[in-house]
Design a protein around this motif. Structure first.
Motif, PDB file in Angstrom:
ATOM      1  N   SER A 206       0.841  -1.202   0.000  1.00 48.90           N
ATOM      2  CA  SER A 206       0.000   0.000   0.000  1.00 48.90           C
ATOM      3  C   SER A 206       0.871   1.245   0.000  1.00 48.90           C
ATOM      4  CB  SER A 206      -0.916  -0.013   1.222  1.00 48.90           C
ATOM      5  OG  SER A 206      -0.142  -0.056   2.418  1.00 48.90           O
ATOM      6  N   SER A 207       2.044   1.160   0.591  1.00 54.08           N
ATOM      7  CA  SER A 207       2.970   2.297   0.603  1.00 54.08           C
ATOM      8  C   SER A 207       4.360   1.802   0.950  1.00 54.08           C
ATOM      9  CB  SER A 207       2.533   3.349   1.629  1.00 54.08           C
ATOM     10  OG  SER A 207       2.495   2.782   2.924  1.00 54.08           O
ATOM     11  N   LEU A 221       8.935   8.084  -2.386  1.00 57.19           N
ATOM     12  CA  LEU A 221       7.811   7.658  -1.554  1.00 57.19           C
ATOM     13  C   LEU A 221       6.686   7.185  -2.457  1.00 57.19           C
ATOM     14  CD1 LEU A 221       7.721  10.787   0.812  1.00 57.19           C
ATOM     15  CD2 LEU A 221       8.959   8.640   1.171  1.00 57.19           C
ATOM     16  N   ILE A 223       2.843   6.006  -2.356  1.00 57.46           N
ATOM     17  CA  ILE A 223       1.660   5.950  -1.493  1.00 57.46           C
ATOM     18  C   ILE A 223       0.448   5.637  -2.366  1.00 57.46           C
ATOM     19  CG2 ILE A 223       0.188   7.222   0.119  1.00 57.46           C
ATOM     20  CD1 ILE A 223       2.576   8.901   0.883  1.00 57.46           C
ATOM     21  N   VAL A 228       5.123   9.896  -4.995  1.00 56.26           N
ATOM     22  CA  VAL A 228       4.857  11.291  -4.622  1.00 56.26           C
ATOM     23  C   VAL A 228       5.865  12.192  -5.335  1.00 56.26           C
ATOM     24  CG1 VAL A 228       4.828  12.931  -2.690  1.00 56.26           C
ATOM     25  CG2 VAL A 228       3.986  10.588  -2.359  1.00 56.26           C
ATOM     26  N   VAL A 314      10.313   9.576   8.533  1.00 59.85           N
ATOM     27  CA  VAL A 314       9.500   9.076   7.418  1.00 59.85           C
ATOM     28  C   VAL A 314       8.367   8.203   7.955  1.00 59.85           C
ATOM     29  CG1 VAL A 314       9.500   7.539   5.410  1.00 59.85           C
ATOM     30  CG2 VAL A 314      11.363   9.182   5.721  1.00 59.85           C
ATOM     31  N   LEU A 317       5.642  10.235   9.828  1.00 56.48           N
ATOM     32  CA  LEU A 317       4.816  11.089   8.966  1.00 56.48           C
ATOM     33  C   LEU A 317       3.947  10.275   8.007  1.00 56.48           C
ATOM     34  CD1 LEU A 317       6.970  14.161   7.871  1.00 56.48           C
ATOM     35  CD2 LEU A 317       4.956  14.120   9.345  1.00 56.48           C
ATOM     36  N   ILE A 318       4.543   9.279   7.346  1.00 56.47           N
ATOM     37  CA  ILE A 318       3.859   8.575   6.256  1.00 56.47           C
ATOM     38  C   ILE A 318       3.336   7.212   6.682  1.00 56.47           C
ATOM     39  CG2 ILE A 318       4.109   7.869   3.835  1.00 56.47           C
ATOM     40  CD1 ILE A 318       5.058  10.615   4.175  1.00 56.47           C
ATOM     41  N   GLY A 319       4.015   6.593   7.649  1.00 53.94           N
ATOM     42  CA  GLY A 319       3.629   5.240   8.049  1.00 53.94           C
ATOM     43  C   GLY A 319       3.708   4.237   6.925  1.00 53.94           C
ATOM     44  N   PRO A 320       4.851   4.140   6.208  1.00 56.38           N
ATOM     45  CA  PRO A 320       4.926   3.197   5.087  1.00 56.38           C
ATOM     46  C   PRO A 320       4.917   1.748   5.575  1.00 56.38           C
ATOM     47  CG  PRO A 320       7.106   4.094   5.517  1.00 56.38           C
ATOM     48  CD  PRO A 320       6.154   4.813   6.438  1.00 56.38           C
ATOM     49  N   GLU A 321       4.484   0.847   4.690  1.00 48.09           N
ATOM     50  CA  GLU A 321       4.468  -0.572   5.026  1.00 48.09           C
ATOM     51  C   GLU A 321       5.912  -1.080   5.121  1.00 48.09           C
ATOM     52  OE1 GLU A 321       1.510  -2.337   2.537  1.00 48.09           O
ATOM     53  OE2 GLU A 321       1.903  -4.348   3.294  1.00 48.09           O
ATOM     54  N   CYS A 355       6.966  -0.937  10.800  1.00 46.81           N
ATOM     55  CA  CYS A 355       7.443  -0.800   9.422  1.00 46.81           C
ATOM     56  C   CYS A 355       8.634  -1.732   9.203  1.00 46.81           C
ATOM     57  CB  CYS A 355       7.835   0.652   9.187  1.00 46.81           C
ATOM     58  SG  CYS A 355       8.651   0.943   7.638  1.00 46.81           S
ATOM     59  N   ASP A 356       8.551  -2.460   8.098  1.00 51.67           N
ATOM     60  CA  ASP A 356       9.562  -3.444   7.725  1.00 51.67           C
ATOM     61  C   ASP A 356      10.747  -2.703   7.073  1.00 51.67           C
ATOM     62  OD1 ASP A 356      10.611  -5.870   6.834  1.00 51.67           O
ATOM     63  OD2 ASP A 356       9.429  -5.814   4.977  1.00 51.67           O
TER      64      ASP A 356
ATOM     65  N   GLY B 230      -1.449   5.638   6.812  1.00 54.36           N
ATOM     66  CA  GLY B 230      -0.336   4.870   7.384  1.00 54.36           C
ATOM     67  C   GLY B 230      -0.641   3.390   7.359  1.00 54.36           C
ATOM     68  N   ALA B 231       0.332   2.591   6.894  1.00 50.08           N
ATOM     69  CA  ALA B 231       0.099   1.149   6.758  1.00 50.08           C
ATOM     70  C   ALA B 231      -0.175   0.490   8.101  1.00 50.08           C
ATOM     71  CB  ALA B 231       1.307   0.487   6.091  1.00 50.08           C
ATOM     72  N   HIS B 232       0.376   1.071   9.180  1.00 46.25           N
ATOM     73  CA  HIS B 232       0.198   0.471  10.498  1.00 46.25           C
ATOM     74  C   HIS B 232      -0.682   1.356  11.392  1.00 46.25           C
ATOM     75  CE1 HIS B 232       3.174  -2.457   9.300  1.00 46.25           C
ATOM     76  NE2 HIS B 232       3.919  -1.461   8.865  1.00 46.25           N
ATOM     77  N   VAL B 234      -0.430   4.581  11.880  1.00 45.41           N
ATOM     78  CA  VAL B 234       0.232   5.809  12.326  1.00 45.41           C
ATOM     79  C   VAL B 234       0.607   6.645  11.105  1.00 45.41           C
ATOM     80  CG1 VAL B 234       2.311   6.763  13.414  1.00 45.41           C
ATOM     81  CG2 VAL B 234       1.156   4.790  14.436  1.00 45.41           C
ATOM     82  N   GLY B 236       1.302  11.205  10.053  1.00 45.40           N
ATOM     83  CA  GLY B 236       1.163  12.615  10.424  1.00 45.40           C
ATOM     84  C   GLY B 236       1.622  12.948  11.829  1.00 45.40           C
ATOM     85  N   LEU B 317       9.930  16.217   2.524  1.00 46.28           N
ATOM     86  CA  LEU B 317       9.536  14.830   2.234  1.00 46.28           C
ATOM     87  C   LEU B 317       8.359  14.747   1.260  1.00 46.28           C
ATOM     88  CD1 LEU B 317       9.736  12.782   5.553  1.00 46.28           C
ATOM     89  CD2 LEU B 317      11.151  12.559   3.515  1.00 46.28           C
TER      90      LEU B 317
END
Lengths: 384, 384
Positions: A206-207, A221, A223, A228, A314, A317-321, A355-356, B230-232, B234, B236, B317
């Motif tokens: 997903s991100s 990034l 998303i 982005v 990162v 703010l973004i919560g990437p997978e 986050c992995d 956010g993937a998890h 979280v 912002g 970012l």
């Protein structure tokens, strides 16, 4: 048929097939939000003109239990050249429509002069065409050139490239003129992020963030399936996050940037100060650290701490997978990996720490492939 | 007809009309990427069931020069209650389908006990229904409760709310049981970001960040028309970016967080240290700073500097088109605005500095409206 004349829904169907591989029409519908009628309408001209194809053997649809035909992108329908420009070398790849490489080649750059670089790109494209073209049709649909720095993909202009010391270079236009082939230009990290999203460690996420560590420190990034780009052309500038906590001056003129502590150049400089050896190279710094030199190890550890803070920023703010770490800096990654993970774990907020983080060495040919992927993306007008 | 049974393309058309107001079918097509046939197919049941309507007077389409009918969301088709929960008060709004408020009400909270709060929400919903329902049909389609902290919108659970000291509270389920009305729960800043995207200072922007300053410091990020979740769970968490450059301990247990320097609580504490007055309140600190007390002014200036670093991190970012600053902290914004802008300008990388920064006081009723907007969003299954 020009794909750019197709409705935006066609781009959506095509890009979904590129990213996910063969799908049934019903699966395309679920992933795009298009109705069955809309998919049939956009797929018909794509099939007729050979951009997509129906695979022979029907599969049984999970949802309906009925047999259904898979549709897929026809990889051989178009070819693209991707070129990654570094300060002293070009790396090129000729790829099919799914960005699978058919040929690769490298060429050293004698000078960073714009004319010299453009000519070298044109020669590299010819070489790649010849290499792959003997047996098959060698036509190239378009070229994607990727370069670090502030790049305006819309106009194909390199606004500013610190490594080449270029400002406002209309690179797409110049390469088009020299090669006679339509050309797009993109920031190299964003292009690599597109390739990772379509074919690499970002598929199906997903991100994710792709962080590249080396002479510069950047990030792409992704998303919700899109990279982005930033409203003003700037995004992913993780190297200039103000978390450095230092007075060292960055290449951008500021203090406190991540790059001022953790770039290859910054690590070398700090290792020179720590050892009192003004001639120390990065390779020697790595060797000394591996040999247990506490002062040099502390320099890597400090770089790892600042990188960990940047990754936490990162994540918060973004919560990437997932965060993928790549770039030439990963060659010495063992020297600061523990510190990165420790600081990240300390500063990631709550579940953002789930986050992995993966490390993925990607040779420059993969970066060049990013250029081919971006060129393929431009088959259609960008989806709004 | 349940909207949740409609195809995803219906959600896309509906949300486009919600965000942009009345549009011709051709304009909907351009914005969604759907073909004319697909739009007609999804619009027909929406028209038949009164969710959207055709406006009487046709307009002349710019592209074709031909007259075309505008379609629009029927605001009166459904009603929603939005509730913002703070540590000591509930703020509620009854709104129509376009989140226009029909009635507002506040209720103090005697205790932060879960049962007490749920009962108070149920009473507030009844009050709002009665207030607006005398003249018209008072039916409420659904309730959107917003609350600060780590909220799982998918399950309607408050994972952790520091201000209420709640952990793993299945709030949506509890409010549904108490009111008999379907309920969704969302993080309050993300909900306010949805409201700003649909109806506020974020309308029509490719991307924006909404930063809220007060007891906590948070942010909602809208990129490409969607609020980043956010993937998890979280995203912002600008209050926990590690740019504070201080040993002050944050509520999260870390040092170096933005909140540890720039939250209302942190400013008050630092002003107490600076003045030696352990009883100093925030209001008194603001007054002293306005009176020119250099030590207290320095505290605000330091908070502004750290906020500027945090905004620069967001700009570098994400590269948003605009950053909107809101929250109760903007009441004293004049004391640190200059420092925020100065630090932001210093640390924003290249064209990221072109990001527009606006200050927008938003009363809690606007936050409650965010809850109504999120409830309206849940009319459809979320668009993938």
């Amino acid at each position: 048929m020009s794909l750019a004349d197709q409705p935006p829904a066609a781009a959506l169907v095509f890009q979904t097939l590129l990213a996910h591989g063969p799908l049934t029409r019903a699966e395309v519908g679920r992933r795009t939000g298009l109705t069955a009628g809309a998919i049939t309408k956009v797929a018909t001209p794509l099939l007729a003109d050979g951009w997509i194809t129906e695979l022979g053997r029907p599969v049984v649809e999970r949802a309906s239990g009925r047999p259904a035909t898979l549709i897929a992108v026809r990889a051989e329908r178009a070819r693209f050249v991707g070129v990654k420009v570094t300060g002293d070398e070009l790396i090129g790849v000729l790829a099919d429509l799914t960005a699978q490489p058919l040929a690769t080649a490298r060429a050293p750059l004698g000078s960073r002069d714009v004319g010299t670089v453009v000519l070298a790109i044109a020669r590299l494209v010819t070489r790649l065409r010849e290499e792959a073209g003997a047996a098959q049709d060698g036509a190239v649909h378009s070229i994607g050139v990727t370069i670090s720095g502030d790049v305006d993909g819309q106009t194909g202009t390199v606004s500013y490239s610190p490594f080449l010391d270029w400002r406002r270079v209309p690179l797409a236009h110049l390469v088009e003129t020299a090669t006679g082939t339509p050309t797009v230009v993109e920031n190299d990290v964003r292009a690599l992020t597109v390739a990772e999203q379509w074919f690499g460690a970002g598929v199906g996420l997903s991100s994710f963030a792709l962080v590249t560590v080396g002479a510069g420190i950047g990030a792409g990034l992704s998303i919700g399936g899109r990279v982005v780009s930033g409203a003003h052309g700037v995004s992913g500038e993780i190297g200039h996050l103000p978390v450095g906590g230092t007075d060292r001056t960055c290449t951008c003129g500021n203090t406190g940037c991540v790059e001022a502590v953790a770039s290859t150049h910054a690590i070398t400089e700090q290792a020179r100060q720590a050892t009192g050896d003004p001639e120390l190279t990065m390779a020697e710094a790595v060797r000394r650290a591996h040999d247990g030199d506490a002062a040099v190890r502390a320099v890597f550890s400090r770089a790892g701490h600042v990188m960990g803070l940047a990754l936490a920023a990162v994540a918060n703010l973004i919560g990437p997978e997932r965060i993928i770490i790549s770039g030439e800096g990963v060659a010495s990654y063992d020297l600061y990996a523990d510190q990165i993970r420790q600081t990240f774990a300390d500063h990631a907020f709550g579940a953002a720490a789930d986050c992995d983080i993966v490390v993925r060495p990607l040779p420059f040919e993969e970066w060049a492939r990013g250029g081919a992927a971006v060129a393929a993306q431009h088959l259609f007008a960008p989806v709004k």
